[in-house]
Structures are given as C-alpha cells and as structure tokens.
Scaffold this active site. Sequence first.
Site, PDB file in Angstrom:
ATOM      1  N   GLU A 141       0.831  -1.210   0.000  1.00 32.82           N
ATOM      2  CA  GLU A 141       0.000   0.000   0.000  1.00 32.82           C
ATOM      3  C   GLU A 141       0.861   1.254   0.000  1.00 32.82           C
ATOM      4  OE1 GLU A 141      -3.319   2.466   0.015  1.00 32.82           O
ATOM      5  OE2 GLU A 141      -3.234   0.320  -0.350  1.00 32.82           O
ATOM      6  N   GLY A 176      17.690   7.461  -2.445  1.00 34.56           N
ATOM      7  CA  GLY A 176      18.805   7.245  -3.366  1.00 34.56           C
ATOM      8  C   GLY A 176      19.975   6.505  -2.744  1.00 34.56           C
ATOM      9  N   GLY A 197      19.608   3.310  -1.462  1.00 32.64           N
ATOM     10  CA  GLY A 197      19.355   1.873  -1.511  1.00 32.64           C
ATOM     11  C   GLY A 197      18.379   1.363  -0.472  1.00 32.64           C
ATOM     12  N   GLY A 214      15.041   2.044  -0.126  1.00 33.74           N
ATOM     13  CA  GLY A 214      13.781   1.609  -0.736  1.00 33.74           C
ATOM     14  C   GLY A 214      13.920   0.243  -1.373  1.00 33.74           C
ATOM     15  N   TYR A 234      11.178   1.343 -10.349  1.00 36.76           N
ATOM     16  CA  TYR A 234      10.391   0.111 -10.460  1.00 36.76           C
ATOM     17  C   TYR A 234      10.704  -0.624 -11.765  1.00 36.76           C
ATOM     18  CZ  TYR A 234       7.771   2.086  -6.547  1.00 36.76           C
ATOM     19  OH  TYR A 234       7.404   2.629  -5.339  1.00 36.76           O
TER      20      TYR A 234
END
Length: 158
Positions: free
Chosen positions: A84, A94, A96, A98, A132
């Site tokens: 979600e 930036g 790493g 995520g 992504y």
Amino acid sequence: MANFNIRQAQPEDTALILSFIKKLADYEKCSNEVIADEPTLYNSLFVEKAAEVVLAEEDGVPIGFALFFHNFSTFVGRKGLYLEDLFIIPEKRGLGYGKAILKYLANIAVERNCGRMEWICLDWNAPSLAFYRKIGAYPLDEWTVQRMTEDVMCGFAK
C-alpha cells in the site's frame, strides 16, 4: 548503507507510523485526504491485523516504512502481497533503502507462497517509476484503479 535495519512495527510505533503516513501524503500532494488517527490505526494494524508495517532504521533512527497486506488473485489461485505504501524520508532517498525494503517484502512474499507482489504508483512520480522498471516491475496499462469512498460506498450499499 550505514547501520541499516528493517523491523516489524510494534503497537508502540503507532504514532511514528501515522507521522510517516502524513509525510507520504504531503509528498503525494494529498495531505487533506489523511483522516486516520492513532486509535484507528492502532486498531486496524494491531487488533484487527488488517495490514502489516515494517520500519526502516538507520543507526536506530526511523527513516521510512512500508505498509502491506495480502490480497488474492483468482487467476493465480493464490494470495499476493499488496504494498500500500513505501516511504523513505527525502534526505535518505537514493541510498538503496527503498530497494532493501522491497527485497525484504519480496522475501516475505516468497516465504508466504504469494503468487505476486503489486502496488500503485502515481503517474507523475518519475523517479519511483524509473526505479520500479529497473527492478523488473511493470505497469498494467490495460487496468485502471476504481474507488468508492466511504460515503459513496455507504450510499450505494443501501
């Protein structure tokens, strides 16, 4: 990455989770849509267990979160992991983190025998969309999200 850790959120993290939700809404330019409060969030996450949250920490300091739950695919015949929200504070993007959270969630999905992982991204969020694509996720161009707000849903249900 500095001393980085991902952990499952605990009930005492409810205020922190809500603060991250508000920061995410700010980033997405929809702060006025946040109606969640701590008691509601606590009940949903830790009593009803409607969703799960992981917190990202750098040197013990919270820097982001991900909220996810299971959905189900009739075509695959198995549950999926639906992400979600994923949010990292701007000054830590930036680096790493995520990607690390997404890998962590992908491992949960594999361990739980999920058939897929899905999420929605705003079409103007170019940095996230590029990221992504880089990790192998792809858009479902032929599908559009449909939504009923609570008031519409209640009226329709009558």
